[in-house]
Design an enzyme around this catalytic site. Structure first.
Site, mmCIF file in Angstrom:
data_model
loop_
_atom_site.group_PDB
_atom_site.id
_atom_site.type_symbol
_atom_site.label_atom_id
_atom_site.label_comp_id
_atom_site.label_asym_id
_atom_site.label_seq_id
_atom_site.Cartn_x
_atom_site.Cartn_y
_atom_site.Cartn_z
ATOM 1 N N HIS A 39 0.534 0.079 5.911
ATOM 2 C CA HIS A 39 -0.273 0.550 4.887
ATOM 3 C C HIS A 39 -1.595 -0.419 4.905
ATOM 4 O O HIS A 39 -1.818 -1.392 5.440
ATOM 5 C CB HIS A 39 0.661 0.275 3.618
ATOM 6 C CG HIS A 39 0.852 -1.166 3.231
ATOM 7 N ND1 HIS A 39 -0.085 -2.060 2.526
ATOM 8 C CD2 HIS A 39 1.972 -1.791 3.505
ATOM 9 C CE1 HIS A 39 0.519 -3.120 2.513
ATOM 10 N NE2 HIS A 39 1.902 -3.095 2.883
ATOM 11 N N ASP B 110 -3.602 -0.989 2.403
ATOM 12 C CA ASP B 110 -3.982 -1.607 1.040
ATOM 13 C C ASP B 110 -3.281 -3.062 0.932
ATOM 14 O O ASP B 110 -2.472 -3.166 1.708
ATOM 15 C CB ASP B 110 -3.616 -0.768 -0.460
ATOM 16 C CG ASP B 110 -2.118 -0.821 -0.391
ATOM 17 O OD1 ASP B 110 -1.467 -0.324 0.560
ATOM 18 O OD2 ASP B 110 -1.568 -0.969 -1.511
ATOM 19 N N ASP C 271 0.072 -8.667 5.781
ATOM 20 C CA ASP C 271 0.750 -7.642 4.947
ATOM 21 C C ASP C 271 -0.326 -6.621 4.555
ATOM 22 O O ASP C 271 -0.905 -6.860 3.376
ATOM 23 C CB ASP C 271 1.395 -8.291 3.878
ATOM 24 C CG ASP C 271 2.081 -7.103 2.941
ATOM 25 O OD1 ASP C 271 2.347 -6.040 3.309
ATOM 26 O OD2 ASP C 271 2.423 -7.650 1.803
ATOM 27 N N GLU D 71 0.801 1.212 -1.089
ATOM 28 C CA GLU D 71 2.111 0.390 -1.024
ATOM 29 C C GLU D 71 2.327 -0.577 -1.972
ATOM 30 O O GLU D 71 3.571 -0.809 -2.408
ATOM 31 C CB GLU D 71 2.374 0.131 0.427
ATOM 32 C CG GLU D 71 3.741 -0.225 0.888
ATOM 33 C CD GLU D 71 3.957 -1.666 0.529
ATOM 34 O OE1 GLU D 71 5.252 -2.183 0.503
ATOM 35 O OE2 GLU D 71 3.108 -2.443 0.229
ATOM 36 N N GLU D 72 1.201 -1.538 -2.161
ATOM 37 C CA GLU D 72 1.325 -2.600 -3.078
ATOM 38 C C GLU D 72 1.535 -2.350 -4.364
ATOM 39 O O GLU D 72 1.840 -3.148 -5.139
ATOM 40 C CB GLU D 72 0.171 -3.408 -2.634
ATOM 41 C CG GLU D 72 -0.042 -3.932 -1.538
ATOM 42 C CD GLU D 72 1.092 -5.036 -0.924
ATOM 43 O OE1 GLU D 72 1.829 -5.409 -1.620
ATOM 44 O OE2 GLU D 72 0.731 -5.578 0.174
ATOM 45 N N ASP E 128 8.660 1.120 9.746
ATOM 46 C CA ASP E 128 7.802 0.651 8.959
ATOM 47 C C ASP E 128 7.699 -0.757 9.174
ATOM 48 O O ASP E 128 8.624 -1.571 9.880
ATOM 49 C CB ASP E 128 7.950 1.184 7.542
ATOM 50 C CG ASP E 128 6.846 0.941 6.493
ATOM 51 O OD1 ASP E 128 5.820 0.565 7.094
ATOM 52 O OD2 ASP E 128 7.026 1.185 5.409
ATOM 53 N N HIS F 159 1.122 -12.585 0.356
ATOM 54 C CA HIS F 159 0.775 -12.540 -1.026
ATOM 55 C C HIS F 159 0.314 -13.877 -1.602
ATOM 56 O O HIS F 159 0.114 -13.878 -3.249
ATOM 57 C CB HIS F 159 1.795 -11.894 -1.880
ATOM 58 C CG HIS F 159 2.165 -10.595 -1.843
ATOM 59 N ND1 HIS F 159 2.678 -9.747 -2.700
ATOM 60 C CD2 HIS F 159 1.860 -9.603 -0.680
ATOM 61 C CE1 HIS F 159 2.828 -8.478 -2.057
ATOM 62 N NE2 HIS F 159 2.305 -8.350 -1.109
#
Length: 494
Positions: free
Chosen positions: A121, A123, A156, A190-191, A217, A459
């Protein structure tokens, strides 16, 4: 009396001998042993690091709904991919789904083979402004320092997107077409659940009638100390993932001046609800821990094998030990986390509407509806109302006997022979949850090594990846693509 005592002693000895036998025989070695290391494709390190650094500099941030998608960064990211990977864009067909998500198709020569899907992903999560000045390097500067690439998305999940594209660029550079059709799918939200990105991509594939051999994934990695009594690193491959639900608990009360408070303010009512939820955890099960341990149990010390092999006797002890560790506790139960609170706008104003958000990660076997009902039962307060936003049920569990799983596992051990491989339950959510109508083989793994200090940056503050790990991630995907599609002589994995 002596006979009774003697019988009891014999019974204890018998139980001990049986338990010891189980500990020594229950966990045969399930690891794949490569005859040789995989050939590593040559990578232009300066070039791939530069491409990755520029990708991090594009702030493709997802904000919670109903905030709109910021179009400019995602379109800039599309342009960066096009400029960085000319061979990919010359060979592949590309579809833009719902304005921002991307699907690449690399047509194979053998249409009898089911295609494979590789996902990532684009984002990233925002950077908390209260902690922005605590970063060693600015979060969206893409700084390369200390043999690491720094910035939001380094792990991520732009590492997956960029490594896949670099690997495919190298694969196609030989001029050899793929045998099996390969798709790449890169979501843009996705987030925040993937409902406008990956979900729409899955619907697109359903309309085409595509079924996949397997889907890969993000979600797993190589961890050191994953199980403390296993000395080797463990490459954990996600074979299922938890569901999730966000519940906003709301308490509405008459407002007014804080000098004349009611017996319970809205925040006070919600505080009682929070205490009830944190004191009444969801029940724990060893089901998914056992799935992981079955694969690597032969490498654990005797005492761990003794406990795990004899859960009929020692399950409470095992649960207590695992629940005491934050990194393993989440695999045993549906978790409850209070994340956001809101009251009045001023210290001397009584709030007319107070709220708190509880995020729950749901174990397979439950649903978001059953969890909501349990929360209402635990809180048991008519002064509290409930508002659900963002929810998804847990995924099905994929087989570890499929070709897809075996290809992934074998390639991990070819690159890292000292690393054990095991299936596990992914604690967070990934875009791959939408693809079960298209295959029953969905896996989650990225070839990076996550130490405890690096794991905390996902994160969080100072997200970064070692250059050597990123380069190996490219080489890993290149080799996996070779096995799956580019080697016409490659047999199915044993």
């Amino acid at each position: 009396m002596k006979k009774v005592i003697g019988l009891l002693v014999l019974a204890v000895i018998g139980i001990f001998l049986l338990a010891t036998y189980r500990a020594n025989t229950m966990y045969p070695d399930q690891q794949y042993y490569p005859q040789q290391h995989s050939n590593r494709v040559a990578v232009d390190q300066d070039k791939v690091v530069s491409n990755f650094s520029k990708a991090i500099q594009i702030a493709t941030i997802s904000h919670d709904y109903p905030a709109p998608v910021l179009a400019e960064p995602f379109l800039a990211f599309h342009q960066h991919l096009q400029a960085s990977f000319p061979i990919v864009h010359a060979v592949a067909s590309r579809e833009i789904i719902n304005n921002y998500s991307l699907v690449y198709k690399f047509q194979g020569t053998d249409t009898s083979l089911k295609p494979a899907l590789f996902m990532g992903h684009m984002d990233v999560v925002p950077v908390d402004q209260d902690t922005a000045d605590k970063w060693t390097h600015e979060a969206f500067a893409g700084v390369v320092d200390d043999n690491q690439i720094w910035g939001r998305g380094a792990l991520d999940d732009k590492a997956t997107v960029m490594a896949l594209m670099e690997a495919m660029e190298l694969s196609l550079a030989s001029g050899k077409p793929p045998k099996r059709t390969v798709y790449f799918a890169f979501g843009h939200d996705e987030e925040i659940g993937g409902s406008q990105g990956a979900k729409k991509v899955a619907e697109y594939f359903q309309q085409l009638g595509v079924n996949f051999e397997f889907v890969l994934d993000e979600g797993g990695a190589i961890l050191k100390g994953y199980i403390k009594t296993v000395s080797q690193p463990v490459g954990i491959i996600g074979i299922a993932e938890k569901g999730f639900i966000n519940i906003r608990l709301i308490a509405e009360r008459p407002g007014g001046h804080s000098s004349m408070p009611p017996e319970n303010t809205g925040p006070g009512i919600l505080a009682q609800a929070i205490v009830k939820l944190e004191n009444n955890k969801f029940p724990a099960t060893l089901r998914y821990t056992n799935t992981t341990f079955d694969a690597i149990g032969s490498y654990a010390d005797f005492y761990t094998r003794f406990a795990m092999a004899n859960q009929w006797l020692l399950a409470p002890v095992v649960k207590q030990q695992l629940l005491a560790n934050q990194s393993t506790a989440g695999g045993l139960r549906t978790t409850t986390a209070v994340t956001m609170m809101k009251g009045s706008s001023k210290s001397n104003i009584l709030p007319t509407k107070a709220s708190v958000v509880v995020n729950l990660r749901i174990l397979p076997g439950e649903t978001w509806k059953t969890v909501l009902a349990d929360v209402e039962r635990i809180v048991d307060d008519k002064r509290v109302t409930y508002e659900v936003f963002m929810n998804n049920d847990p995924s099905p569990v994929s087989s570890i006997e499929s070709d897809g799983y075996k290809w992934i596992a074998q390639t991990i051990r070819e690159f890292e022979p000292e690393t054990l491989v095991a299936p596990y339950l992914v604690m967070g959510g990934t875009d791959s949850k939408y693809f079960y109508p298209l295959t029953d083989s969905v896996y989650r793994f990225l070839m990076i090594k996550l130490t405890p200090d690096i794991r905390k940056t996902v994160h969080g503050i100072d997200e970064r990846i070692k250059i050597v790990d990123y380069v190996q991630g490219i080489q890993y995907f290149h080799e996996l693509l070779r096995k799956v599609s580019f080697d016409n002589e490659a047999p199915s994995p044993s």
